[in-house]
Motif scaffolding. Structure first.
Motif, PDB file in Angstrom:
ATOM      1  N   SER A   1       0.870  -1.174   0.000  1.00 33.08           N
ATOM      2  CA  SER A   1       0.000   0.000   0.000  1.00 33.08           C
ATOM      3  C   SER A   1       0.903   1.219   0.000  1.00 33.08           C
ATOM      4  CB  SER A   1      -0.916   0.017   1.220  1.00 33.08           C
ATOM      5  OG  SER A   1      -1.820   1.109   1.162  1.00 33.08           O
ATOM      6  N   ILE A   2       0.515   2.242  -0.751  1.00 34.63           N
ATOM      7  CA  ILE A   2       1.412   3.380  -0.930  1.00 34.63           C
ATOM      8  C   ILE A   2       0.635   4.682  -0.809  1.00 34.63           C
ATOM      9  CG2 ILE A   2       1.140   3.398  -3.451  1.00 34.63           C
ATOM     10  CD1 ILE A   2       4.167   4.133  -3.581  1.00 34.63           C
ATOM     11  N   ILE A   3       1.315   5.722  -0.349  1.00 36.95           N
ATOM     12  CA  ILE A   3       0.702   7.041  -0.262  1.00 36.95           C
ATOM     13  C   ILE A   3       1.783   8.104  -0.423  1.00 36.95           C
ATOM     14  CG2 ILE A   3       0.908   7.435   2.236  1.00 36.95           C
ATOM     15  CD1 ILE A   3      -2.156   8.289   2.030  1.00 36.95           C
ATOM     16  N   GLU A   4       1.385   9.237  -0.990  1.00 34.75           N
ATOM     17  CA  GLU A   4       2.314  10.363  -1.140  1.00 34.75           C
ATOM     18  C   GLU A   4       2.050  11.383  -0.050  1.00 34.75           C
ATOM     19  OE1 GLU A   4       3.541  14.350  -2.143  1.00 34.75           O
ATOM     20  OE2 GLU A   4       1.448  13.708  -2.287  1.00 34.75           O
ATOM     21  N   LYS A   5       3.113  11.898   0.557  1.00 37.91           N
ATOM     22  CA  LYS A   5       2.994  12.945   1.577  1.00 37.91           C
ATOM     23  C   LYS A   5       4.239  13.813   1.533  1.00 37.91           C
ATOM     24  CE  LYS A   5       1.996  13.647   6.508  1.00 37.91           C
ATOM     25  NZ  LYS A   5       3.132  14.507   6.898  1.00 37.91           N
ATOM     26  N   ASP A   6       4.035  15.115   1.383  1.00 40.97           N
ATOM     27  CA  ASP A   6       5.148  16.076   1.379  1.00 40.97           C
ATOM     28  C   ASP A   6       6.222  15.695   0.359  1.00 40.97           C
ATOM     29  OD1 ASP A   6       3.836  17.421   3.428  1.00 40.97           O
ATOM     30  OD2 ASP A   6       4.874  16.267   4.983  1.00 40.97           O
ATOM     31  N   LYS A   7       5.745  15.308  -0.834  1.00 41.87           N
ATOM     32  CA  LYS A   7       6.621  14.977  -1.968  1.00 41.87           C
ATOM     33  C   LYS A   7       7.501  13.746  -1.723  1.00 41.87           C
ATOM     34  CE  LYS A   7       6.703  19.707  -3.728  1.00 41.87           C
ATOM     35  NZ  LYS A   7       7.538  20.836  -4.169  1.00 41.87           N
ATOM     36  N   LYS A   8       7.088  12.935  -0.759  1.00 41.10           N
ATOM     37  CA  LYS A   8       7.730  11.642  -0.521  1.00 41.10           C
ATOM     38  C   LYS A   8       6.688  10.547  -0.720  1.00 41.10           C
ATOM     39  CE  LYS A   8      11.828  13.010   1.224  1.00 41.10           C
ATOM     40  NZ  LYS A   8      13.160  12.604   0.691  1.00 41.10           N
ATOM     41  N   TYR A   9       7.154   9.365  -1.099  1.00 44.43           N
ATOM     42  CA  TYR A   9       6.266   8.227  -1.339  1.00 44.43           C
ATOM     43  C   TYR A   9       6.570   7.151  -0.302  1.00 44.43           C
ATOM     44  CZ  TYR A   9       5.258  10.731  -5.576  1.00 44.43           C
ATOM     45  OH  TYR A   9       4.865  11.714  -6.469  1.00 44.43           O
ATOM     46  N   TYR A  10       5.545   6.789   0.458  1.00 41.28           N
ATOM     47  CA  TYR A  10       5.694   5.827   1.546  1.00 41.28           C
ATOM     48  C   TYR A  10       5.012   4.521   1.151  1.00 41.28           C
ATOM     49  CZ  TYR A  10       7.280   9.835   4.221  1.00 41.28           C
ATOM     50  OH  TYR A  10       7.984  10.921   4.666  1.00 41.28           O
ATOM     51  N   PHE A  11       5.776   3.456   1.159  1.00 34.39           N
ATOM     52  CA  PHE A  11       5.371   2.159   0.635  1.00 34.39           C
ATOM     53  C   PHE A  11       5.305   1.155   1.789  1.00 34.39           C
ATOM     54  CE2 PHE A  11       5.843  -1.889  -1.419  1.00 34.39           C
ATOM     55  CZ  PHE A  11       5.473  -1.751  -2.748  1.00 34.39           C
ATOM     56  N   PHE A  12       4.100   0.738   2.136  1.00 35.05           N
ATOM     57  CA  PHE A  12       3.894  -0.236   3.213  1.00 35.05           C
ATOM     58  C   PHE A  12       3.781  -1.636   2.606  1.00 35.05           C
ATOM     59  CE2 PHE A  12       2.434   3.861   4.585  1.00 35.05           C
ATOM     60  CZ  PHE A  12       2.710   3.940   5.937  1.00 35.05           C
ATOM     61  N   PHE A  13       4.320  -2.630   3.297  1.00 33.84           N
ATOM     62  CA  PHE A  13       4.356  -3.979   2.741  1.00 33.84           C
ATOM     63  C   PHE A  13       4.481  -5.000   3.866  1.00 33.84           C
ATOM     64  CE2 PHE A  13       8.579  -2.422   3.325  1.00 33.84           C
ATOM     65  CZ  PHE A  13       9.304  -3.501   3.799  1.00 33.84           C
ATOM     66  N   ALA A  14       4.085  -6.222   3.559  1.00 32.16           N
ATOM     67  CA  ALA A  14       4.270  -7.332   4.493  1.00 32.16           C
ATOM     68  C   ALA A  14       5.492  -8.149   4.075  1.00 32.16           C
ATOM     69  CB  ALA A  14       3.039  -8.225   4.515  1.00 32.16           C
ATOM     70  N   ALA A  15       6.156  -8.761   5.053  1.00 34.85           N
ATOM     71  CA  ALA A  15       7.319  -9.601   4.742  1.00 34.85           C
ATOM     72  C   ALA A  15       7.476 -10.714   5.777  1.00 34.85           C
ATOM     73  CB  ALA A  15       8.595  -8.760   4.688  1.00 34.85           C
ATOM     74  N   ASN A  16       7.945 -11.828   5.301  1.00 35.75           N
ATOM     75  CA  ASN A  16       8.360 -13.000   6.088  1.00 35.75           C
ATOM     76  C   ASN A  16       7.223 -13.921   6.520  1.00 35.75           C
ATOM     77  OD1 ASN A  16      10.820 -11.737   5.810  1.00 35.75           O
ATOM     78  ND2 ASN A  16      11.256 -11.558   7.984  1.00 35.75           N
TER      79      ASN A  16
END
Length: 321
Positions: A95-110
């Motif tokens: 899942s991803i969202i843009e905030k203050d010209k940065k892109y934050y990418f959330f993900f599951a692992a393991n």
């Protein structure tokens, strides 16, 4: 070959190619991809899917972008386990969202199975949608089971007041928590609780939320992800916290088109069109990891309820986001 026949054949192929380009087709791009997170950035539609493979091979993310829903550009390996030191295998459900010209990418692992295993949900950050991404925290954002929810399948949601919420969970439990503005942790709710369970009836995994006419549309996947009974159901609520009362199924298998349609996202374009982006299994394919990413139109009844989606081979016509 007869020159006239050659000309006719050339014209036929040109017309066929032109006809094909008028719709996206399904799947919308080649390869085994699942759990697509679709979002509009900078007048382009971006899709961030899971690379669908056995967990030991599922160790990177690709992305795809389109100016019109029909022509797609692949952005390979926007990050992998080499960039996320604590992630070893089974990276999925972004899942991803843009905030203050940065892109934050959330993900599951393991694919952790208990609180003692290393992994869970992480977050990476980049200056562009296509990366390169780097680990924001150097550790998982959520690495424990709260209210029975496996820390997988996250969705980041910005509400109208500018607050950011994170909704997630597998194993038939769904939690919500409020994110700090810098996405490094969470803000407890007024009662002191950080994670609240908001699981609706039938929920299995894959939550997604959008807001329309002041109402919260809470959506999720039901059934088993490798099987033909995978599907999407939804609720309409007055608040993000719910209660989220199940209304019905709006996306499911069609024995003539594809099976196991689920784990979706929704985009809303400037002309007030809604599209559902999801994965499904090709007909007759028995490999659970063989999932493809598709798009179809999503429409509403006069009372705001979602009409059942007809999954197609054709996909959707070109449209600018």
């Amino acid at each position: 070959m007869n020159p006239l026949r050659t000309l006719i054949l050339s014209l036929t192929l040109a017309v066929s190619a032109s006809a094909e380009e008028k719709t996206s087709g399904n799947p919308i791009f080649e390869g085994w991809y699942a759990d697509p997170e679709a979002i509009v950035f900078n007048n382009e539609v971006w899709v961030f899917p899971t690379f669908s493979a056995p967990y030991e091979q599922q160790t990177h993310f690709d992305a795809f972008s389109s100016p019109d829903l029909v022509k797609w550009t692949k952005h390979e390996k926007i990050f992998d386990t080499g960039d996320i030191k604590w992630a070893k295998r089974a990276m999925w459900a972004p899942s991803i969202i843009e905030k203050d010209k940065k892109y934050y990418f959330f993900f599951a692992a393991n694919d952790i199975q208990n609180d003692n295993e290393a992994g869970g949900i992480g977050v990476a950050v980049a200056d562009k949608p296509e990366g390169p991404y780097k680990d924001l925290l150097g550790k998982p954002l959520i690495d424990k089971f709260y209210h029975g929810a496996q820390p997988i399948d996250g969705f980041v949601f910005k509400d109208d007041d500018g607050s950011y919420y994170f909704i997630y969970g597998g194993w038939r439990h769904c939690n919500i928590t409020k994110l700090k503005p810098d996405f490094t942790g969470f803000i407890p709710f007024a009662d002191g609780e950080t994670f609240k369970e908001i699981t609706p009836e039938g929920y299995v995994e894959g939550p997604f939320v959008f807001k329309k006419n002041g109402k919260y549309y809470f959506m999720w996947s039901e059934g088993g992800w490798t099987g033909p009974n995978y599907k999407v159901a939804y609720a309409i609520s007055d608040t993000l916290m719910g209660p989220h009362k199940r209304i019905g199924t709006i996306l499911q298998s069609d024995p003539a088109i594809g099976t196991g349609a689920g784990h979706h996202s929704v985009i809303h374009t400037k002309d007030n069109s809604y599209y559902i982006v999801y994965h499904r299994h090709p007909l007759g394919d028995k490999d659970g990891n063989h999932r493809v990413t598709c798009i179809d139109k999503m429409e509403f009844e006069a009372d705001g309820k979602i009409k059942p989606v007809k999954i197609t081979k054709e996909g959707v016509p070109a449209n600018k986001p």
